[in-house]
Design an enzyme around this catalytic site. Structure first.
Site, mmCIF file in Angstrom:
data_model
loop_
_atom_site.group_PDB
_atom_site.id
_atom_site.type_symbol
_atom_site.label_atom_id
_atom_site.label_comp_id
_atom_site.label_asym_id
_atom_site.label_seq_id
_atom_site.Cartn_x
_atom_site.Cartn_y
_atom_site.Cartn_z
ATOM 1 N N LYS A 1 0.850 -1.189 0.000
ATOM 2 C CA LYS A 1 0.000 0.000 0.000
ATOM 3 C C LYS A 1 0.883 1.235 0.000
ATOM 4 C CE LYS A 1 -3.610 2.407 2.557
ATOM 5 N NZ LYS A 1 -4.708 2.277 3.520
ATOM 6 N N ARG B 1 -10.913 9.886 2.217
ATOM 7 C CA ARG B 1 -10.756 10.562 3.513
ATOM 8 C C ARG B 1 -11.870 11.596 3.709
ATOM 9 N NH1 ARG B 1 -4.110 11.044 3.301
ATOM 10 N NH2 ARG B 1 -3.757 8.780 3.180
ATOM 11 N N LYS C 1 1.125 10.053 5.735
ATOM 12 C CA LYS C 1 1.270 8.673 6.217
ATOM 13 C C LYS C 1 2.553 8.017 5.698
ATOM 14 C CE LYS C 1 -3.723 8.002 6.827
ATOM 15 N NZ LYS C 1 -4.857 7.052 6.676
ATOM 16 N N GLU D 1 7.457 -6.648 1.046
ATOM 17 C CA GLU D 1 6.290 -6.515 1.930
ATOM 18 C C GLU D 1 5.290 -7.644 1.683
ATOM 19 O OE1 GLU D 1 5.332 -4.514 4.305
ATOM 20 O OE2 GLU D 1 6.462 -2.654 4.198
ATOM 21 N N LYS E 1 -2.223 -1.437 -3.865
ATOM 22 C CA LYS E 1 -3.096 -0.274 -3.800
ATOM 23 C C LYS E 1 -2.279 0.997 -3.913
ATOM 24 C CE LYS E 1 -6.164 1.887 -0.498
ATOM 25 N NZ LYS E 1 -6.501 2.004 0.884
ATOM 26 N N SER F 1 -10.396 5.679 -4.420
ATOM 27 C CA SER F 1 -11.366 6.766 -4.557
ATOM 28 C C SER F 1 -10.943 7.841 -5.559
ATOM 29 C CB SER F 1 -11.607 7.391 -3.189
ATOM 30 O OG SER F 1 -10.384 7.840 -2.613
ATOM 31 N N TYR G 1 -15.146 1.056 -6.729
ATOM 32 C CA TYR G 1 -16.399 1.801 -6.595
ATOM 33 C C TYR G 1 -17.227 1.723 -7.872
ATOM 34 C CZ TYR G 1 -13.676 3.502 -2.693
ATOM 35 O OH TYR G 1 -12.900 3.550 -1.559
HETATM 36 N N1 PBG Z 1 -6.380 2.836 6.222
HETATM 37 C C1 PBG Z 1 -7.633 3.190 5.773
HETATM 38 C C2 PBG Z 1 -7.859 3.099 4.301
HETATM 39 N N2 PBG Z 1 -8.390 1.995 3.749
HETATM 40 C C3 PBG Z 1 -8.578 2.265 2.394
HETATM 41 C C4 PBG Z 1 -8.147 3.565 2.126
HETATM 42 C C5 PBG Z 1 -8.209 4.299 0.822
HETATM 43 C C6 PBG Z 1 -9.241 3.822 -0.149
HETATM 44 C C7 PBG Z 1 -9.578 4.772 -1.258
HETATM 45 O O1 PBG Z 1 -8.973 5.837 -1.444
HETATM 46 O O2 PBG Z 1 -10.511 4.443 -1.986
HETATM 47 C C8 PBG Z 1 -7.675 4.094 3.327
HETATM 48 C C9 PBG Z 1 -7.182 5.483 3.448
HETATM 49 C C10 PBG Z 1 -5.806 5.753 3.837
HETATM 50 O O3 PBG Z 1 -4.973 4.856 3.995
HETATM 51 O O4 PBG Z 1 -5.524 6.917 4.049
HETATM 52 MG MG MG Z 2 4.235 -4.948 5.791
#
Ligand code: PBG
Ligand code: MG
Length: 330
Positions: free
Chosen positions: A196, A206, A223, A239, A254, A280, A319
């Site tokens: 991720k 968010r 993050k 990972e 992702k 998203s 989505y």
């Molecule tokens: N940890 C929470 C999470 N689970 C999925 C997404 C993002 C999904 C999306 O943008 O559609 C996020 C947001 C983030 O890590 O800030």
């Molecule tokens: Mg890991």
């Protein structure tokens, strides 16, 4: 004789194109993210995600029945937590009667055979909008993992089929697996968000959950100390391999579109199903451009979904699932 080989024969008409097509999108490919809120009769459109909604439990029930009738059979649940229930430790995340736990039961009641996956991370529950516990400007790894393990057990207890840790703390897959097994949930699966990236494409999500990192002193604004640097490739393999070794049943890459090189590499390396999250921001871009009349919505949607599957995705969290399946059913 020129040309020696005529590749265009296989593209002459739609029938031959259908016959030789390598990648076909079907309802079975999709995992549908759903956003749940407290209250009754609520179906609020998310401003940065046109035609996507936050649903209260009564509308969640209606929605999953509709999805089931369309042939969609897997959902991924997220909750929007009210501010008064947020803290630094994610206490509400482990409440057996919390919104997530009720949402799991609602889906299972409405559609017993619907596969239910749940997001496991602290950000929707965190006053700071971080996926873990914050202390002195840092996101604590091991303290967070303990909460995630407890949260996973609580979701399993409520009836979740799979938990989906999306937090990127180190070692959480092993801890979650051990906690589930200790409590007897040996058949609850883990879909790990293993590669991720720290991506700007999560913005609309968010907004949907009101879960962005807050702008206050001594709280990191992004993050990047836990999600991966988008410049990196080897790290994604490392990972993912580690999460499989720790017990992940399914791994995930992702976001989607910008990371299809990573998807292909991981698909070539591993022997577990690979999921891809078309996030998203990817959804928002297509909606915005097509609203302006600049892109053909359905054509671009299908091209993107097909590309994600062609790259190696066995599962697509998207989505667009409902839009795509409606189009396929036409
Ligand atoms: N940890 C929470 C999470 N689970 C999925 C997404 C993002 C999904 C999306 O943008 O559609 C996020 C947001 C983030 O890590 O800030
Ligand atoms: Mg890991």
């Amino acid at each position: 004789m020129y040309p020696l080989i005529r590749n265009r024969r296989l593209r002459t008409n739609e029938a031959i194109r259908r016959l030789v097509r390598e990648t076909i999108i079907s309802p079975d490919d999709f995992l549908i993210p759903l956003f749940v809120v407290e209250g009754n009769g609520i179906k609020e459109e998310i401003p940065s995600m046109p035609n996507y909604y936050r649903l209260s439990l009564d509308n969640l029930e209606k929605e999953v029945k509709e999805l089931w009738n369309l042939g969609l059979c897997s959902v991924l649940l997220f909750v929007k937590v009210p501010d008064n229930l947020k803290d630094n430790a994610g206490s509400e995340a482990v409440n057996d009667n919390g919104l997530m736990q009720l949402a799991i039961k609602t889906v299972k009641n409405a559609c017993p055979d619907m596969l239910v996956m749940t997001d496991v991370a602290l950000d929707p529950y965190s006053v700071f909008g971080h996926d873990g516990v914050v202390a002195e400007g840092k996101i604590l790894n091991d303290e967070t993992v303990e909460v995630l393990a407890e949260m996973s057990v609580s979701h399993a207890k409520a009836g979740a089929d799979f938990v989906a840790p999306s937090d990127m703390m180190d070692g959480r897959i092993l801890s979650i697996r051990e906690a589930l097994d200790d409590e007897g949930y040996i058949n609850t699966g883990i879909m790990s968000y293993s590669a991720k990236y720290a991506s700007a494409f999560y913005g609309p999500f968010r907004d949907a959950l009101d879960s962005a990192p807050v702008d206050i002193k001594n709280v990191p604004k992004d993050k990047k100390t836990y999600q991966m640097d988008f410049a990196n490739r080897f790290e994604a393999i490392k990972e993912t391999q580690q999460d499989i070794d720790e017990g992940a049943d399914i791994v995930m890459v992702k976001p989607g579109l910008c990371y299809l090189d990573i998807v292909r590499e991981i698909k070539n390396e591993v022997e577990v199903p690979v999921a891809v999250y078309q996030v998203s921001g990817e959804y928002a871009m297509v909606k915005a451009a097509s609203e302006k009349g600049w892109l053909d919505h359905d054509a671009v949607m299908m091209e993107q979904l097909t590309a994600i599957k062609r790259a190696g995705a066995n599962i697509i969290a998207s989505y667009f699932a409902k839009d795509a399946v409606r189009l396929l059913n036409k």
